[in-house]
Design an enzyme around this catalytic site. Structure first.
Site, PDB file in Angstrom:
ATOM      1  N   TYR A 125       0.854  -1.191   0.000  1.00  0.00           N
ATOM      2  CA  TYR A 125       0.000   0.000   0.000  1.00  0.00           C
ATOM      3  C   TYR A 125       0.891   1.243   0.000  1.00  0.00           C
ATOM      4  O   TYR A 125       1.934   1.272   0.664  1.00  0.00           O
ATOM      5  CB  TYR A 125      -0.879   0.038   1.241  1.00  0.00           C
ATOM      6  N   PHE A 184      -1.715  -7.009   1.963  1.00  0.00           N
ATOM      7  CA  PHE A 184      -3.144  -6.747   2.176  1.00  0.00           C
ATOM      8  C   PHE A 184      -3.479  -6.244   3.587  1.00  0.00           C
ATOM      9  O   PHE A 184      -4.572  -5.735   3.812  1.00  0.00           O
ATOM     10  CB  PHE A 184      -4.007  -7.987   1.855  1.00  0.00           C
ATOM     11  N   HIS A 205      -8.227 -10.827  -8.725  1.00  0.00           N
ATOM     12  CA  HIS A 205      -7.723 -10.054  -7.586  1.00  0.00           C
ATOM     13  C   HIS A 205      -8.895  -9.428  -6.824  1.00  0.00           C
ATOM     14  O   HIS A 205      -9.915  -9.094  -7.432  1.00  0.00           O
ATOM     15  CB  HIS A 205      -6.782  -8.956  -8.103  1.00  0.00           C
TER      16      HIS A 205
END
Length: 225
Positions: free
Chosen positions: A67, A78, A187
């Site tokens: 991220y 994640f 995804h």
């Protein structure tokens, strides 16, 4: 700045640090940190490898890129730290988890409990410049994380490899699917979740594969904090 492979993984990855790409990667990341904001913080780059040893690894979940928003990336693909709002992909994972296994959507996106149960959660590229997706790709990280995948593949014990999206699925060639299980789908990002992630039931499939090989299942429920 030296990139130090966690002690748990040094016996199987020590050779990587002697390869030419490693010095170039270290120099690139150091230069980026000197001039830019880079995520995750230095002490969290290898969180996945620090939390899940080669021996413990029974599931490998491969992400693409950390991220790139402030405070989000902490070295587990994640996942976000407590107090950080769950990004869209993670929200979709929780949505599918509820549909698949009835898990309650938690009030946080901290996936540490999964890592502690033997799930290695690595991004193919382990650092990123703030607000600039894929800004550290093709600098050497992929060679390193391919080596991680190869070492997990070399384990005598069965492992479940989870490959979401076209990028991750390219890594299937590194995996011996006669000994290990590969679970693939779209995804979970909002761009693709409706095209094959929702309804794919990856979490129950992982547990079924583990059970079929006499391994303990993952308790997927992330507790509220």
């Amino acid at each position: 700045m030296a990139l130090t492979i966690p002690a748990l993984w040094q016996p199987v990855l020590a050779d990587e640090t002697s390869k030419p790409y490693w010095n170039d990667l270290e120099a690139f990341v150091a230069a980026e940190r000197a001039e830019q904001q880079v995520f995750p913080p230095e002490d969290q780059v290898f969180s996945a490898l620090e939390l899940t040893s080669p021996e413990q690894t029974k599931v490998l979940l491969l992400g693409q890129d950390p991220y790139h928003g402030p405070g989000q990336a902490h070295g587990l693909c994640f996942s976000v730290l407590p107090g950080i709002k769950a990004p869209p992909s993670l929200k979709n994972m929780f949505k599918e988890l509820k549909t698949d296994l009835g898990c309650v959507v938690p009030n946080n996106g901290y996936l540490l409990p999964w890592a502690k149960q033997g799930m290695l959660m690595i991004n193919a590229v382990m650092t990123v410049r703030a607000h600039t997706a894929n800004s550290h790709k093709n600098r050497g990280w992929e060679k390193f994380t391919d080596a991680v995948i190869r070492q997990v593949n070399a384990k005598p014990e069965h492992v479940v490899f989870v490959l979401w999206g076209a990028y991750a699925q390219k890594k299937a060639s590194l995996i011996d699917n006669s000994r290990h299980t590969i679970i693939q789908s779209a995804h979970p990002s909002p761009l693709s979740a409706d095209n094959g992630f929702f309804g794919s039931r990856p979490f129950s499939k992982i547990n079924a594969a583990l059970e079929a090989h006499g391994q303990s299942q993952i308790d997927w429920q992330i507790p509220n904090l």
